[in-house]
Enzyme design. Structure first.
Site, PDB file in Angstrom:
ATOM      1  CB  SER A 133      -0.822  -0.189   1.374  1.00  0.00           C
ATOM      2  OG  SER A 133      -1.437   1.319   1.405  1.00  0.00           O
ATOM      3  CE1 TYR A 147      -3.840  -2.547   4.993  1.00  0.00           C
ATOM      4  CE2 TYR A 147      -3.534  -0.148   4.969  1.00  0.00           C
ATOM      5  CZ  TYR A 147      -3.905  -1.342   4.333  1.00  0.00           C
ATOM      6  OH  TYR A 147      -3.943  -1.305   3.093  1.00  0.00           O
TER       7      TYR A 147
END
Ligand SMILES: NC(=O)c1ccc[n+]([C@@H]2O[C@H](COP(=O)([O-])OP(=O)(O)OC[C@H]3O[C@@H](n4cnc5c(N)ncnc54)[C@H](OP(=O)(O)O)[C@@H]3O)[C@@H](O)[C@H]2O)c1
Length: 255
Positions: A133, A147
């Protein structure tokens, strides 16, 4: 014989679109996730030759079992797409969910990359894409701390392996996909909303697959995010984390 691709996280979002893209390029697809009905629906769309393997990748033993089930299928492409996030202050978020996130976003990616990479190196061919990401390029993300850290792991570890392969003159390619917001089920699972406009899962997967086959190591599928990633490298870490935190805090309700 058709080339075969294993796609984890194929029941939704980016993984599902990558499966469609690879199938259109002539790959036989092995689809993996927990929701069997979704996988079967996609398999019916793609054609008879598609295989479904239901698997909970947050469980180590299921990662090894997945490999054992399909290791003889001469996988040429591995897409490690399964993953999820969680919004909230670290002191408030659920520990079990976070440990499951670490198992899914880090441990499963680590195990599958290791096992398939050995086979790919023995054949001197193959592609591995780890879906990280843009969060993984930002030095920490307040309100999604676990995350961001899992995605930093995926991005860093993939870049390091890519370098080792390059130094060996290997024809095996590994890459990290580092998207910003993509319109999928991610927000529903993570309990947040994006502050900026998301790209579609199809657009993201088209750029990802093209980048993977052209041998890129880090694929950032948006010009604005590429610029942000360069800016992030220039900014002092403390300032970068503060800016990221300000953006993140607008994504949802904090207790
Ligand atoms: N959407 C974004 O903005 C964005 C941005 C950057 C990176 N990413 C990354 O892109 C990847 C795909 O996410 P997405 O946006 O497409 O979200 P999504 O629509 O929620 O898809 C997530 C996929 O992961 C699978 N999955 C989750 N936990 C699993 C487990 N324990 N075992 C097996 N499969 C599991 C889900 O399948 P089941 O629920 O059926 O198991 C689903 O197929 C993730 O790694 C995510 O972190 C997303």
């Amino acid at each position: 014989m058709a080339k075969t691709a294993l796609i984890t996280g194929a029941s939704s979002g980016i993984g599902r679109e990558i499966a469609r893209n690879l199938y259109a390029k002539g790959f036989r697809c092995i689809l993996c996730a927990r929701r069997e009905d979704r996988l079967k629906e996609l398999a019916a769309e793609l054609g008879e030759n598609t295989r479904v393997v239901v698997c909970d990748l947050s469980k180590r033993e299921e990662c090894f079992a997945l490999y054992e089930q399909i290791r003889d299928e001469k996988i040429g492409v591995l897409i490690n797409g399964a993953g999820f996030g969680l919004f909230g202050r670290f002191c408030d978020t659920d520990l079990d969910t976070e440990l499951r996130m670490i198992d899914t976003n880090i441990t499963a990616v680590h195990i599958l990359t290791k096992l398939f990479l050995k086979d790919f190196i023995a054949r001197n061919s193959g592609y591995i894409m780890n879906i990280a990401s843009s969060a993984g390029l930002m030095s920490g993300g307040p309100y999604m701390s676990t995350y961001y850290a899992t995605k930093a792991y995926a991005a860093d570890f993939t870049s390091a392996i890519a370098r080792e392969l390059e130094e060996q003159g290997s024809k095996v390619h590994v890459c990290a996909l580092c998207p910003g917001p993509v319109d999928t089920e991610f927000n529903d699972v993570a309990n947040c909303t994006f502050g900026v406009k998301a790209i579609s899962a199809k657009e993201c997967s088209d750029i990802a697959v093209k980048g993977m086959f052209s041998g890129k190591t880090v694929i950032v599928p948006s010009a604005a995010l590429k610029l942000a990633a360069v800016g992030a490298k220039l900014m002092p870490r403390k300032m970068l984390v503060a800016v990221t935190g300000r953006v993140q805090s607008k994504k949802g309700e904090l207790e």
